[in-house]
Design a protein around this motif. Structure first.
Motif, PDB file in Angstrom:
ATOM      1  N   THR A  15       0.810  -1.216   0.000  1.00 43.69           N
ATOM      2  CA  THR A  15       0.000   0.000   0.000  1.00 43.69           C
ATOM      3  C   THR A  15       0.848   1.274   0.000  1.00 43.69           C
ATOM      4  OG1 THR A  15      -0.171   0.013   2.419  1.00 43.69           O
ATOM      5  CG2 THR A  15      -1.881  -1.170   1.190  1.00 43.69           C
ATOM      6  N   GLY A  16       2.056   1.223   0.571  1.00 41.97           N
ATOM      7  CA  GLY A  16       2.900   2.417   0.643  1.00 41.97           C
ATOM      8  C   GLY A  16       3.157   3.060  -0.706  1.00 41.97           C
ATOM      9  N   PRO A  17       3.645   2.311  -1.699  1.00 46.01           N
ATOM     10  CA  PRO A  17       3.883   2.918  -3.013  1.00 46.01           C
ATOM     11  C   PRO A  17       2.605   3.458  -3.663  1.00 46.01           C
ATOM     12  CG  PRO A  17       5.094   0.857  -2.799  1.00 46.01           C
ATOM     13  CD  PRO A  17       4.185   0.942  -1.621  1.00 46.01           C
ATOM     14  N   ILE A  18       1.453   2.804  -3.437  1.00 54.40           N
ATOM     15  CA  ILE A  18       0.192   3.307  -4.000  1.00 54.40           C
ATOM     16  C   ILE A  18      -0.152   4.647  -3.354  1.00 54.40           C
ATOM     17  CG2 ILE A  18      -2.251   2.818  -4.381  1.00 54.40           C
ATOM     18  CD1 ILE A  18      -1.611  -0.160  -4.132  1.00 54.40           C
ATOM     19  N   GLU A  19       0.002   4.719  -2.040  1.00 49.04           N
ATOM     20  CA  GLU A  19      -0.277   5.972  -1.332  1.00 49.04           C
ATOM     21  C   GLU A  19       0.633   7.094  -1.827  1.00 49.04           C
ATOM     22  OE1 GLU A  19      -1.695   3.888   2.868  1.00 49.04           O
ATOM     23  OE2 GLU A  19       0.357   4.605   2.623  1.00 49.04           O
ATOM     24  N   GLN A  20       1.894   6.779  -2.060  1.00 48.27           N
ATOM     25  CA  GLN A  20       2.834   7.796  -2.522  1.00 48.27           C
ATOM     26  C   GLN A  20       2.461   8.302  -3.910  1.00 48.27           C
ATOM     27  OE1 GLN A  20       6.877   6.423  -2.183  1.00 48.27           O
ATOM     28  NE2 GLN A  20       6.652   5.875  -0.037  1.00 48.27           N
ATOM     29  N   ALA A  21       2.030   7.395  -4.779  1.00 51.70           N
ATOM     30  CA  ALA A  21       1.650   7.797  -6.135  1.00 51.70           C
ATOM     31  C   ALA A  21       0.435   8.727  -6.110  1.00 51.70           C
ATOM     32  CB  ALA A  21       1.354   6.563  -6.983  1.00 51.70           C
ATOM     33  N   ILE A  22      -0.513   8.432  -5.236  1.00 51.74           N
ATOM     34  CA  ILE A  22      -1.706   9.275  -5.135  1.00 51.74           C
ATOM     35  C   ILE A  22      -1.369  10.614  -4.497  1.00 51.74           C
ATOM     36  CG2 ILE A  22      -4.005   9.474  -4.096  1.00 51.74           C
ATOM     37  CD1 ILE A  22      -4.155   6.388  -4.196  1.00 51.74           C
ATOM     38  N   ALA A  23      -0.587  10.583  -3.413  1.00 49.84           N
ATOM     39  CA  ALA A  23      -0.254  11.812  -2.681  1.00 49.84           C
ATOM     40  C   ALA A  23       0.624  12.755  -3.489  1.00 49.84           C
ATOM     41  CB  ALA A  23       0.436  11.464  -1.364  1.00 49.84           C
ATOM     42  N   ALA A  24       1.263  12.252  -4.534  1.00 47.73           N
ATOM     43  CA  ALA A  24       2.108  13.110  -5.363  1.00 47.73           C
ATOM     44  C   ALA A  24       1.280  14.043  -6.248  1.00 47.73           C
ATOM     45  CB  ALA A  24       3.020  12.248  -6.235  1.00 47.73           C
ATOM     46  N   HIS A  25      -0.023  13.768  -6.411  1.00 46.12           N
ATOM     47  CA  HIS A  25      -0.878  14.628  -7.223  1.00 46.12           C
ATOM     48  C   HIS A  25      -1.045  15.982  -6.536  1.00 46.12           C
ATOM     49  CE1 HIS A  25      -4.426  16.147  -9.317  1.00 46.12           C
ATOM     50  NE2 HIS A  25      -4.156  15.269 -10.272  1.00 46.12           N
ATOM     51  N   PRO A  26      -0.971  17.089  -7.261  1.00 46.85           N
ATOM     52  CA  PRO A  26      -1.013  18.420  -6.624  1.00 46.85           C
ATOM     53  C   PRO A  26      -2.320  18.744  -5.904  1.00 46.85           C
ATOM     54  CG  PRO A  26      -1.103  18.580  -9.028  1.00 46.85           C
ATOM     55  CD  PRO A  26      -0.730  17.172  -8.706  1.00 46.85           C
ATOM     56  N   ASP A  27      -3.402  18.025  -6.209  1.00 48.69           N
ATOM     57  CA  ASP A  27      -4.676  18.288  -5.538  1.00 48.69           C
ATOM     58  C   ASP A  27      -4.871  17.444  -4.275  1.00 48.69           C
ATOM     59  OD1 ASP A  27      -5.374  20.122  -7.466  1.00 48.69           O
ATOM     60  OD2 ASP A  27      -6.518  18.690  -8.671  1.00 48.69           O
ATOM     61  N   VAL A  28      -3.897  16.573  -3.982  1.00 49.64           N
ATOM     62  CA  VAL A  28      -4.038  15.636  -2.867  1.00 49.64           C
ATOM     63  C   VAL A  28      -3.139  16.057  -1.716  1.00 49.64           C
ATOM     64  CG1 VAL A  28      -3.758  13.251  -2.106  1.00 49.64           C
ATOM     65  CG2 VAL A  28      -4.688  13.735  -4.383  1.00 49.64           C
ATOM     66  N   ASP A  29      -3.726  16.146  -0.532  1.00 51.60           N
ATOM     67  CA  ASP A  29      -2.954  16.473   0.671  1.00 51.60           C
ATOM     68  C   ASP A  29      -2.430  15.197   1.331  1.00 51.60           C
ATOM     69  OD1 ASP A  29      -2.102  18.525   2.673  1.00 51.60           O
ATOM     70  OD2 ASP A  29      -3.365  17.321   3.984  1.00 51.60           O
ATOM     71  N   GLN A  30      -3.307  14.184   1.496  1.00 48.61           N
ATOM     72  CA  GLN A  30      -2.931  12.915   2.116  1.00 48.61           C
ATOM     73  C   GLN A  30      -3.674  11.792   1.407  1.00 48.61           C
ATOM     74  OE1 GLN A  30      -3.361  13.038   6.530  1.00 48.61           O
ATOM     75  NE2 GLN A  30      -3.757  15.220   6.226  1.00 48.61           N
ATOM     76  N   ALA A  31      -3.078  10.598   1.449  1.00 50.00           N
ATOM     77  CA  ALA A  31      -3.721   9.419   0.863  1.00 50.00           C
ATOM     78  C   ALA A  31      -3.408   8.192   1.703  1.00 50.00           C
ATOM     79  CB  ALA A  31      -3.238   9.200  -0.573  1.00 50.00           C
ATOM     80  N   TYR A  32      -4.425   7.355   1.920  1.00 42.99           N
ATOM     81  CA  TYR A  32      -4.262   6.137   2.702  1.00 42.99           C
ATOM     82  C   TYR A  32      -5.003   5.011   1.988  1.00 42.99           C
ATOM     83  CZ  TYR A  32      -2.759   9.508   6.127  1.00 42.99           C
ATOM     84  OH  TYR A  32      -2.091  10.533   6.752  1.00 42.99           O
ATOM     85  N   VAL A  33      -4.341   3.875   1.869  1.00 45.53           N
ATOM     86  CA  VAL A  33      -4.902   2.731   1.154  1.00 45.53           C
ATOM     87  C   VAL A  33      -5.044   1.557   2.113  1.00 45.53           C
ATOM     88  CG1 VAL A  33      -4.526   1.069  -0.718  1.00 45.53           C
ATOM     89  CG2 VAL A  33      -3.961   3.487  -1.062  1.00 45.53           C
ATOM     90  N   VAL A  34      -6.204   0.908   2.069  1.00 48.95           N
ATOM     91  CA  VAL A  34      -6.456  -0.252   2.925  1.00 48.95           C
ATOM     92  C   VAL A  34      -6.989  -1.398   2.071  1.00 48.95           C
ATOM     93  CG1 VAL A  34      -6.988   1.228   4.898  1.00 48.95           C
ATOM     94  CG2 VAL A  34      -8.860   0.369   3.460  1.00 48.95           C
ATOM     95  N   ALA A  35      -6.869  -2.599   2.611  1.00 45.99           N
ATOM     96  CA  ALA A  35      -7.402  -3.793   1.951  1.00 45.99           C
ATOM     97  C   ALA A  35      -8.771  -4.124   2.524  1.00 45.99           C
ATOM     98  CB  ALA A  35      -6.453  -4.972   2.156  1.00 45.99           C
ATOM     99  N   VAL A  36      -9.715  -4.447   1.650  1.00 49.72           N
ATOM    100  CA  VAL A  36     -11.044  -4.871   2.083  1.00 49.72           C
ATOM    101  C   VAL A  36     -11.380  -6.183   1.380  1.00 49.72           C
ATOM    102  CG1 VAL A  36     -11.796  -2.490   2.459  1.00 49.72           C
ATOM    103  CG2 VAL A  36     -12.245  -3.598   0.252  1.00 49.72           C
TER     104      VAL A  36
END
Length: 487
Positions: A398-419
């Motif tokens: 999940t860490g690399p996915i969160e980093q890819a999302i958080a790198a977007h200029p409109d995103v402040d924070q991102a957290y990914v979980v498994a369901v």
């Protein structure tokens, strides 16, 4: 020299210097030494000595700190008890203690009910009536302290440290000149001490403060960041990433005088590079990012303007290797699991030989974090080895996915979980906290993840949130996020 002799020596070196300050009340180093001696005599009179288990449940006070040190003087096994724990976790934490030191603020029927049969030692004139010169008698191989994790994944794990680790490790001795701890300690003239003494990292930073000649400043009540910093003239503070986000929200809109601040350490979870850059701009050179674990203490530390995208270089006495799944060391630039070796490391998990064998290998600690070392020796983290989503039998961290999302200029924070997912076994859900005033386009976020990690890593679902829950540990509460979307 046996722990805590280095601290006792420092208290004697400058007896009139303030060790603790709360409101208008100052506790000098001489007074702290006196408290330690009185606790030592009181605990010894209660029959406590080397190897005995002692629970300590107090508020953040000089007395609570002195009780911990005195129990170590006697060579006891110390368990600090955090307030507010549910009864099942309390019972698990104190089941092996024969005595409980408690103050009025922390005593409760729930706590006392979990230690039936244990000796209750209430802090007061009776316990502290006699002084004994504290002479450390801990045995190197005995367990000195057991620190329990937050229990967010079930029953709290007891991380056990022996007297050898506390004596030979860098935390409880005077910082070596030129070391990372000495450089940090230089800014600890007034360290903000809050929360709970059961926090290993808060207790360690308090030790660094005192051993560096500083004063631990205790606020009345919960600290109101960032205004607490100028009000108490704080020069050093420790905070988690969620609290950093709150501070930055304020600093974007208001001017707060941080001219006294020399060292602000953010730890507990990785800080996205764009957020670290913003923190450096709004907070200045005081901003530091640290990486460590309960099991190891602080491993790396760096200023916001060094080692871009990294968590810093190994501190003195710390060795870091990145290894593959077979435990073989990998060259610079190759990603694998981070292994560390430090004299401050745990002796094992309390009464858990299986987990101890999994994590401790021939003096090395498997952090179960993923990352790589660059050519300059900076450590770059990419996620947790256990923080994964398994989709169609394929593991995605999940860490690399969160980093890819958080790198977007409109995103402040991102957290990914498994369901759970009926078709793929598990699916990834991304929780996105936008930059204020912005509205991220989920299609753009999907494309960003796909470009960085491939289509298979793209979360099946995105959720826009205006806040992220925080666990008792101070870290983002992924369990709560998961629960919000799982029926």
């Amino acid at each position: 020299m046996v722990h805590p002799q280095a601290l006792l020596t420092e208290l004697d070196r400058a007896p009139e210097v303030a060790a603790f300050e709360r409101g208008g009340e100052v506790t000098t180093r001489a007074s702290v030494k006196d408290l330690i001696g009185r606790f030592t005599a009181g605990l010894r009179a209660a029959g406590l000595g080397p190897g005995d288990g002692v629970g300590i449940a107090t508020a953040v006070t000089p007395e609570g700190f002195a009780a911990i040190v005195a129990a170590h003087v006697l060579g006891c096994r110390v368990v600090c008890v955090r307030a507010g724990l549910p009864v099942p976790q309390l019972r698990h934490i104190v089941e092996d203690v024969g005595a409980l030191v408690v103050d009025e603020a922390s005593e409760s029927p729930e706590l006392l009910g979990t230690v039936a049969g244990a000796l209750i030692l209430r802090i007061g004139p009776e316990l502290l009536s006699v002084y004994e010169e504290p002479v450390p008698s801990g045995r190197p191989g005995d367990i000195a302290t057991v620190v329990f994790t937050s229990g967010s994944t079930g029953v709290p794990k007891g991380v056990a440290f022996d007297y050898r680790a506390l004596t030979e490790g860098r935390v409880w001795r005077a910082p070596e000149p030129g070391s990372a701890h000495a450089k940090l300690g230089a800014g600890f003239g007034r360290f903000l001490l809050f929360g709970t003494l059961s926090s290993a990292v808060m207790l360690e930073q308090t030790a660094l403060c005192l051993l560096s000649g500083g004063t631990a400043v205790i606020p009345d009540g919960l600290p109101d960041f960032p205004w607490i910093l100028p009000r108490l003239r704080v020069s050093a503070a420790l905070m988690t990433v969620p609290r950093l986000h709150q501070v930055l929200d304020v600093l974007r809109a208001e001017d707060v005088d941080l001219s006294d601040l020399r060292t602000l350490i953010v730890a507990g979870s990785p800080v996205p590079p764009h957020k670290l850059a913003e923190a450096a701009e709004l907070i200045g050179p005081a901003m530091h990012h640290a990486y460590g674990q309960t099991e190891t203490g602080m491993l790396t530390v760096c200023g916001a303007d060094e080692g871009a995208g990294s968590v810093g270089k190994a501190c003195d006495t710390v060795e870091i290797e990145v290894r593959d799944a077979d435990g073989a060391a990998l060259p610079q630039g190759r990603e694998g699991e981070v292994w560390v070796r430090t004299p401050s490391a745990l002796a094992g998990y309390w009464r858990d030989e299986t987990t101890t064998a999994e994590v401790l290998r021939e003096g090395w600690v498997r952090t179960q974090d993923l990352g790589h070392l660059d050519a300059d020796g900076y450590l770059h983290l990419s996620g947790r080895a256990r923080d994964v989503v398994i989709v169609n039998a394929i593991i995605h961290y999940t860490g690399p996915i969160e980093q890819a999302i958080a790198a977007h200029p409109d995103v402040d924070q991102a957290y990914v979980v498994a369901v759970p997912d009926a078709h793929t076994g598990e699916a990834a859900v991304a929780f996105v906290l936008p930059v204020p005033g912005h509205s991220p386009d989920f299609d753009e976020l999907r494309k960003a993840v796909a470009a960085e990690l491939g289509e298979a890593a793209v979360p099946a679902r995105f959720e826009l949130v205006d806040a992220v829950p925080v666990a008792p540990s101070g870290k983002p509460d992924k369990a709560a996020l998961r629960a919000s979307v799982v029926d």
